[in-house]
Scaffold this motif. Sequence first.
Motif, PDB file in Angstrom:
ATOM      1  N   GLN A  48     -35.706  87.410   3.207  1.00  0.00           N
ATOM      2  CA  GLN A  48     -35.478  88.641   2.298  1.00  0.00           C
ATOM      3  C   GLN A  48     -34.283  88.727   2.371  1.00  0.00           C
ATOM      4  N   ALA A  49     -33.386  89.681   0.939  1.00  0.00           N
ATOM      5  CA  ALA A  49     -32.385  89.112   0.728  1.00  0.00           C
ATOM      6  C   ALA A  49     -32.365  90.607  -0.584  1.00  0.00           C
ATOM      7  N   SER A  50     -31.398  91.169  -0.963  1.00  0.00           N
ATOM      8  CA  SER A  50     -31.352  92.271  -2.102  1.00  0.00           C
ATOM      9  C   SER A  50     -30.406  91.685  -2.972  1.00  0.00           C
ATOM     10  N   ALA A  51     -31.194  91.919  -4.474  1.00  0.00           N
ATOM     11  CA  ALA A  51     -30.050  90.691  -5.301  1.00  0.00           C
ATOM     12  C   ALA A  51     -30.895  91.151  -6.143  1.00  0.00           C
ATOM     13  N   GLU A 102     -30.443  72.871 -20.083  1.00  0.00           N
ATOM     14  CA  GLU A 102     -30.170  74.363 -19.733  1.00  0.00           C
ATOM     15  C   GLU A 102     -31.401  74.019 -18.901  1.00  0.00           C
ATOM     16  N   THR A 103     -31.863  73.465 -17.937  1.00  0.00           N
ATOM     17  CA  THR A 103     -33.149  73.241 -17.487  1.00  0.00           C
ATOM     18  C   THR A 103     -32.717  74.614 -16.276  1.00  0.00           C
ATOM     19  N   PRO A 104     -33.056  75.170 -14.942  1.00  0.00           N
ATOM     20  CA  PRO A 104     -32.919  75.855 -14.379  1.00  0.00           C
ATOM     21  C   PRO A 104     -33.224  75.404 -13.147  1.00  0.00           C
ATOM     22  N   VAL A 105     -32.512  75.581 -12.206  1.00  0.00           N
ATOM     23  CA  VAL A 105     -31.986  74.723 -10.791  1.00  0.00           C
ATOM     24  C   VAL A 105     -32.117  75.343  -9.390  1.00  0.00           C
ATOM     25  N   LEU A 106     -33.290  75.691  -9.187  1.00  0.00           N
ATOM     26  CA  LEU A 106     -33.246  76.396  -8.061  1.00  0.00           C
ATOM     27  C   LEU A 106     -34.299  76.001  -6.298  1.00  0.00           C
ATOM     28  N   VAL A 107     -33.355  76.688  -5.235  1.00  0.00           N
ATOM     29  CA  VAL A 107     -33.454  76.074  -4.194  1.00  0.00           C
ATOM     30  C   VAL A 107     -34.740  76.674  -3.194  1.00  0.00           C
ATOM     31  N   LYS A 108     -35.473  77.224  -2.887  1.00  0.00           N
ATOM     32  CA  LYS A 108     -36.692  77.890  -2.216  1.00  0.00           C
ATOM     33  C   LYS A 108     -37.083  77.031  -0.305  1.00  0.00           C
ATOM     34  N   LEU A 135     -30.575  80.666  -5.615  1.00  0.00           N
ATOM     35  CA  LEU A 135     -31.644  80.100  -4.389  1.00  0.00           C
ATOM     36  C   LEU A 135     -32.859  81.128  -4.403  1.00  0.00           C
ATOM     37  N   VAL A 136     -34.281  81.125  -4.047  1.00  0.00           N
ATOM     38  CA  VAL A 136     -35.047  82.062  -4.423  1.00  0.00           C
ATOM     39  C   VAL A 136     -35.215  82.717  -3.373  1.00  0.00           C
ATOM     40  N   THR A 137     -35.476  84.090  -3.063  1.00  0.00           N
ATOM     41  CA  THR A 137     -35.160  85.107  -1.983  1.00  0.00           C
ATOM     42  C   THR A 137     -36.424  85.834  -2.130  1.00  0.00           C
ATOM     43  N   ASP A 138     -37.260  86.548  -1.106  1.00  0.00           N
ATOM     44  CA  ASP A 138     -38.092  87.042  -1.626  1.00  0.00           C
ATOM     45  C   ASP A 138     -37.499  89.288  -1.257  1.00  0.00           C
ATOM     46  N   SER A 139     -37.782  89.878  -1.991  1.00  0.00           N
ATOM     47  CA  SER A 139     -37.474  91.030  -2.440  1.00  0.00           C
ATOM     48  C   SER A 139     -37.005  91.824  -0.458  1.00  0.00           C
ATOM     49  N   ASP A 140     -36.356  92.590  -1.182  1.00  0.00           N
ATOM     50  CA  ASP A 140     -36.284  93.193   1.248  1.00  0.00           C
ATOM     51  C   ASP A 140     -36.786  94.767   0.287  1.00  0.00           C
ATOM     52  N   GLY A 147     -37.952  93.338  -7.470  1.00  0.00           N
ATOM     53  CA  GLY A 147     -39.143  93.027  -8.320  1.00  0.00           C
ATOM     54  C   GLY A 147     -39.576  92.281  -6.653  1.00  0.00           C
ATOM     55  N   SER A 148     -40.717  91.727  -6.879  1.00  0.00           N
ATOM     56  CA  SER A 148     -41.331  90.607  -5.679  1.00  0.00           C
ATOM     57  C   SER A 148     -40.590  89.473  -5.262  1.00  0.00           C
ATOM     58  N   GLU A 149     -39.402  88.578  -6.258  1.00  0.00           N
ATOM     59  CA  GLU A 149     -39.296  87.681  -6.022  1.00  0.00           C
ATOM     60  C   GLU A 149     -37.731  87.106  -6.925  1.00  0.00           C
ATOM     61  N   GLU A 150     -37.041  87.380  -6.098  1.00  0.00           N
ATOM     62  CA  GLU A 150     -35.488  87.101  -6.830  1.00  0.00           C
ATOM     63  C   GLU A 150     -34.876  85.715  -6.633  1.00  0.00           C
ATOM     64  N   ALA A 151     -34.120  85.765  -7.618  1.00  0.00           N
ATOM     65  CA  ALA A 151     -32.980  84.567  -7.441  1.00  0.00           C
ATOM     66  C   ALA A 151     -31.912  85.242  -7.138  1.00  0.00           C
ATOM     67  N   GLN A 152     -30.966  84.389  -6.013  1.00  0.00           N
ATOM     68  CA  GLN A 152     -29.330  84.863  -7.081  1.00  0.00           C
ATOM     69  C   GLN A 152     -28.195  83.706  -7.478  1.00  0.00           C
TER      70      GLN A 152
END
Length: 152
Positions: A48-51, A102-108, A135-140, A147-152
Amino acid sequence: MARRTRRARRMVAEINVVPYIDVMLVLLVIFMVTAPMLQQGVEVEPPQASASPLEDTDEPPLLISVNRDGEYFVNQADNPDAPVSLATVTELVAAARRVDPETPVLVKGDRSSNYENVMRAMVAAQQGGAPKVGLVTDSDPSDLGAGSEEAQ
């Protein structure tokens, strides 16, 4: 002898839509049943993170998942539920970037995963040509505006 006269048959200019409605209802039920099964990826519990969330884009992201055992999964692999090596992660990122730069790359990463495994996934993505890796995180839970899923 009596003569038989033939009556001219009139053409009916109506379309019977009942079979089309039946087909559409069957398709609706099929799509409603299969839609929840289309969710791809490996079950991980992100930290969980605030982002602030990233803006929505039309192209689907390349998602690299790291489970608690340190195995890597890529949602655009031949079998998204099978673990892949870091070399395969690099190849898949490079292939996706060749198709669409332009494909976004995310790590979960799983919250109980080793930090080193998540960093290796990020390095493999950058070696594949991704200039930015999110980076994919859950909201704090204390952050009510996110929101429910966020990325930094």
